[in-house]
Design a protein around this motif. Structure first.
Motif, PDB file in Angstrom:
ATOM      1  N   ALA A 110       0.822  -1.226   0.000  1.00  0.00           N
ATOM      2  CA  ALA A 110       0.000   0.000   0.000  1.00  0.00           C
ATOM      3  C   ALA A 110       0.849   1.267   0.000  1.00  0.00           C
ATOM      4  N   SER A 111       2.169   1.135  -0.028  1.00  0.00           N
ATOM      5  CA  SER A 111       3.028   2.330   0.049  1.00  0.00           C
ATOM      6  C   SER A 111       3.267   2.972  -1.316  1.00  0.00           C
ATOM      7  N   SER A 112       2.781   2.343  -2.397  1.00  0.00           N
ATOM      8  CA  SER A 112       3.121   2.851  -3.728  1.00  0.00           C
ATOM      9  C   SER A 112       2.106   2.366  -4.764  1.00  0.00           C
ATOM     10  N   GLY A 113       2.069   3.043  -5.896  1.00  0.00           N
ATOM     11  CA  GLY A 113       1.368   2.566  -7.089  1.00  0.00           C
ATOM     12  C   GLY A 113      -0.091   2.179  -6.896  1.00  0.00           C
ATOM     13  N   ILE A 114      -0.450   1.014  -7.389  1.00  0.00           N
ATOM     14  CA  ILE A 114      -1.849   0.552  -7.370  1.00  0.00           C
ATOM     15  C   ILE A 114      -2.339   0.384  -5.927  1.00  0.00           C
ATOM     16  N   GLY A 115      -1.475  -0.162  -5.050  1.00  0.00           N
ATOM     17  CA  GLY A 115      -1.867  -0.390  -3.654  1.00  0.00           C
ATOM     18  C   GLY A 115      -2.201   0.907  -2.935  1.00  0.00           C
ATOM     19  N   ALA A 130       3.356  -2.989   4.137  1.00  0.00           N
ATOM     20  CA  ALA A 130       4.502  -2.806   3.226  1.00  0.00           C
ATOM     21  C   ALA A 130       5.757  -2.764   4.081  1.00  0.00           C
ATOM     22  N   ARG A 131       6.926  -2.597   3.437  1.00  0.00           N
ATOM     23  CA  ARG A 131       8.172  -2.447   4.217  1.00  0.00           C
ATOM     24  C   ARG A 131       8.390  -0.986   4.612  1.00  0.00           C
ATOM     25  N   ARG A 132       8.008  -0.039   3.751  1.00  0.00           N
ATOM     26  CA  ARG A 132       8.276   1.383   4.048  1.00  0.00           C
ATOM     27  C   ARG A 132       7.161   1.938   4.959  1.00  0.00           C
ATOM     28  N   ILE A 133       7.327   1.661   6.249  1.00  0.00           N
ATOM     29  CA  ILE A 133       6.281   1.990   7.228  1.00  0.00           C
ATOM     30  C   ILE A 133       6.038   3.502   7.326  1.00  0.00           C
ATOM     31  N   CYS A 171       5.984  -5.267   7.112  1.00  0.00           N
ATOM     32  CA  CYS A 171       6.145  -6.711   6.881  1.00  0.00           C
ATOM     33  C   CYS A 171       6.886  -6.918   5.569  1.00  0.00           C
ATOM     34  N   ASP A 172       7.967  -7.694   5.632  1.00  0.00           N
ATOM     35  CA  ASP A 172       8.667  -8.074   4.398  1.00  0.00           C
ATOM     36  C   ASP A 172       8.035  -9.358   3.886  1.00  0.00           C
ATOM     37  N   LEU A 173       7.362  -9.265   2.755  1.00  0.00           N
ATOM     38  CA  LEU A 173       6.612 -10.417   2.224  1.00  0.00           C
ATOM     39  C   LEU A 173       7.532 -11.474   1.613  1.00  0.00           C
ATOM     40  N   ASN A 174       8.825 -11.227   1.655  1.00  0.00           N
ATOM     41  CA  ASN A 174       9.803 -12.225   1.223  1.00  0.00           C
ATOM     42  C   ASN A 174      10.121 -13.191   2.364  1.00  0.00           C
ATOM     43  N   ASN A 188      -4.304  -8.894  -2.131  1.00  0.00           N
ATOM     44  CA  ASN A 188      -2.910  -9.273  -2.356  1.00  0.00           C
ATOM     45  C   ASN A 188      -2.408  -8.497  -3.559  1.00  0.00           C
ATOM     46  N   ASN A 189      -1.842  -7.312  -3.266  1.00  0.00           N
ATOM     47  CA  ASN A 189      -1.421  -6.414  -4.337  1.00  0.00           C
ATOM     48  C   ASN A 189       0.098  -6.365  -4.504  1.00  0.00           C
ATOM     49  N   ALA A 190       0.853  -6.470  -3.407  1.00  0.00           N
ATOM     50  CA  ALA A 190       2.314  -6.296  -3.503  1.00  0.00           C
ATOM     51  C   ALA A 190       2.891  -7.250  -4.540  1.00  0.00           C
ATOM     52  N   ALA A 231      10.285 -15.551 -14.924  1.00  0.00           N
ATOM     53  CA  ALA A 231       9.982 -15.733 -13.490  1.00  0.00           C
ATOM     54  C   ALA A 231       8.715 -14.959 -13.109  1.00  0.00           C
ATOM     55  N   TYR A 232       8.621 -13.731 -13.604  1.00  0.00           N
ATOM     56  CA  TYR A 232       7.440 -12.919 -13.282  1.00  0.00           C
ATOM     57  C   TYR A 232       6.178 -13.555 -13.870  1.00  0.00           C
ATOM     58  N   THR A 233       6.262 -13.967 -15.160  1.00  0.00           N
ATOM     59  CA  THR A 233       5.102 -14.604 -15.800  1.00  0.00           C
ATOM     60  C   THR A 233       4.703 -15.867 -15.032  1.00  0.00           C
ATOM     61  N   SER A 284       5.097 -16.442 -11.908  1.00  0.00           N
ATOM     62  CA  SER A 284       4.456 -16.056 -10.644  1.00  0.00           C
ATOM     63  C   SER A 284       3.009 -15.620 -10.869  1.00  0.00           C
ATOM     64  N   LYS A 285       2.751 -14.918 -11.967  1.00  0.00           N
ATOM     65  CA  LYS A 285       1.385 -14.410 -12.190  1.00  0.00           C
ATOM     66  C   LYS A 285       0.455 -15.519 -12.713  1.00  0.00           C
ATOM     67  N   TYR A 286       0.991 -16.470 -13.503  1.00  0.00           N
ATOM     68  CA  TYR A 286       0.186 -17.651 -13.858  1.00  0.00           C
ATOM     69  C   TYR A 286      -0.196 -18.392 -12.572  1.00  0.00           C
ATOM     70  N   THR A 318       0.119  -2.497 -18.806  1.00  0.00           N
ATOM     71  CA  THR A 318       1.130  -1.673 -18.123  1.00  0.00           C
ATOM     72  C   THR A 318       0.500  -0.493 -17.378  1.00  0.00           C
ATOM     73  N   VAL A 319       0.915  -0.328 -16.125  1.00  0.00           N
ATOM     74  CA  VAL A 319       0.404   0.756 -15.274  1.00  0.00           C
ATOM     75  C   VAL A 319       1.594   1.643 -14.899  1.00  0.00           C
ATOM     76  N   LYS A 320       1.367   2.967 -14.897  1.00  0.00           N
ATOM     77  CA  LYS A 320       2.466   3.897 -14.609  1.00  0.00           C
ATOM     78  C   LYS A 320       2.652   4.011 -13.088  1.00  0.00           C
ATOM     79  N   THR A 321       3.613   3.231 -12.582  1.00  0.00           N
ATOM     80  CA  THR A 321       3.920   3.219 -11.140  1.00  0.00           C
ATOM     81  C   THR A 321       5.444   3.150 -11.011  1.00  0.00           C
ATOM     82  N   ASN A 322       5.922   2.765  -9.836  1.00  0.00           N
ATOM     83  CA  ASN A 322       7.380   2.589  -9.657  1.00  0.00           C
ATOM     84  C   ASN A 322       7.826   1.166  -9.964  1.00  0.00           C
TER      85      ASN A 322
END
Ligand SMILES: NC(=O)c1ccc[n+]([C@@H]2O[C@H](COP(=O)([O-])OP(=O)(O)OC[C@H]3O[C@@H](n4cnc5c(N)ncnc54)[C@H](OP(=O)(O)O)[C@@H]3O)[C@@H](O)[C@H]2O)c1
Length: 250
Positions: free
Chosen positions: A9-14, A32-35, A58-61, A84-86, A148-150, A152-154, A179-183
Motif C-alpha cells: 500500500a506504500s506505492s502505485g496501485i496499492g 509494506a516495508r516502508r512503514i 512486513c517483508d513479504l519475502n 494481495n497487491n504487492a 519468473a514474473y510470468t 508467478s502471475k500464472y 502496463t500501469v504507470k507506477t514505480n
C-alpha cells in the motif's frame, strides 16, 4: 468493525486502492516495508474520511514475518477483504536470472498471497469476505524476458481459481491490467516506449467497481480478454508480436 487488508500500500496501485477504499468508507490495514510512507497515508486518510487505518511493517519475502503479522491481525481485527497487491519483477532472460531473484519473485508474488490467504481464511469466511489477487495480463499472455514474473502471475491466477472452488462463499476476484504507470519498472524510460499506459487511480476505481459487483475477474482494459482468445487460437502470431515489441522491459 471490519477491515480490508491491502499489501503493497506504500506505492502505485496499492496506494491508490487505499485512497479509493477509504473514500468509500472502508477501514484499512496497510502492509509494506516502508512503514513511514504507510503512516503518512494513514494521517492523510484519517483526516479526509471517517475511517480507521492501521499500518503493519512486513517483508513479504519472509514467511516467518508474514505468519507473525497475520497472527497479530487475527487476534485483534475482523477482516472482510484481503487485497494481495504487492508484487515485484525482474525482467531478464532466463539465463541472466539469479536463483535469488527467482525466489524473491515467487516468494512475494505467490507464496506471500497464498500464505496470507491460508492464515486469514477463517477470519475472511466468518465475515463473508473477499480475496482480491492483483494478477496481470501476463497471467495468461506471457512476455519475452519475463519468465519468473510470468510464472508467478500464472501461479497466482491458478491459485485464485482453485481457491474459489474450495470456498464457494468466498468472493475471489482476479485483476489483470496491462502496463500501469507506477514505480514497478526499474527503467523509468520504459513508459515512454509504450503507447497505452494505465494510471493507478483509474485501475483502483475499476478494481473497486469489480469488487462491489462481485465479479470474478477484471481485465483492464476489457479488450485484453479478446487478445487472450486470439492467443489461444493463433499462439505463434502472438509470440511473434511479443518478441518484436515487448522484449524491452526492465
Ligand atoms: N505496474 C504495472 O505495469 C503492473 C501491471 C500489471 C500488474 N501489476 C501488478 O500490480 C501490483 C502492484 O504493482 P505496482 O505497479 O503498484 O508496483 P509498485 O509501485 O512498485 O508497488 C509495489 C508495492 O509492493 C510492495 N512490496 C514490494 N516488495 C515487497 C516486500 N518484499 N514486502 C512487502 N511489500 C513489498 C512495495 O512496498 P515497499 O517497497 O514499501 O515494501 C509497494 O508498495 C503488483 O502485484 C504487480 O505485479 C503491475
Amino acid at each position: 468493525m471490519k477491515y480490508t487488508i491491502i499489501t503493497g500500500a506504500s506505492s502505485g496501485i496499492g496506494k491508490e486502492l487505499a485512497y479509493k477504499y477509504a473514500k468509500e468508507g472502508h477501514h484499512l490495514i496497510l502492509i509494506a516495508r516502508r512503514i513511514n510512507i504507510l503512516y503518512q497515508i494513514k494521517d492523510e486518510l484519517e483526516a479526509l474520511y471517517e475511517v480507521s487505518i492501521e499500518c503493519f511493517i512486513c517483508d513479504l519475502n519472509d514467511t516467518e514475518t508474514i505468519t507473525q503479522t497475520i497472527e497479530n491481525i487475527n487476534t485483534h481485527f475482523e477482516i472482510n477483504c484481503l487485497i494481495n497487491n504487492a508484487g515485484i519483477s525482474y525482467f531478464e532472460k532466463v539465463e541472466d536470472l539469479s536463483l535469488e531473484t527467482i525466489k524473491n519473485q515467487i516468494n512475494v508474488n505467490v507464496i506471500a498471497p497464498m500464505l496470507m490467504t491460508k492464515l486469514l481464511i477463517a477470519n475472511l469466511t466468518r465475515n463473508n469476505g473477499a480475496v482480491i489477487n492483483i494478477c496481470s495480463i501476463l497471467s495468461y499472455l506471457p512476455n519475452a524476458h519475463s519468465s519468473a514474473y510470468t510464472t508467478s502471475k500464472y501461479a497466482l491466477y491458478g491459485f485464485s481459481n482453485s481457491l474459489r472452488l474450495d470456498f464457494p462463499n468466498l468472493h475471489v476476484l482476479t485483476v489483470h491490467p496491462i502496463t500501469v504507470k507506477t514505480n514497478f519498472f526499474k527503467d523509468s524510460n520504459y513508459y515512454s516506449n509504450i503507447k497505452k499506459v494505465l494510471y493507478p487511480n483509474i485501475v483502483a476505481k475499476k478494481i473497486y467497481s469489480a469488487y462491489v459487483k462481485k465479479k470474478r475477474k477484471v481485465n483492464i482494459p476489457y479488450s485484453i480478454g479478446l487478445l487472450n482468445i486470439i492467443y489461444q487460437i493463433f499462439p505463434r502470431l502472438i509470440d511473434h508480436i511479443n518478441r518484436q515489441f515487448f522484449s524491452n522491459k526492465k
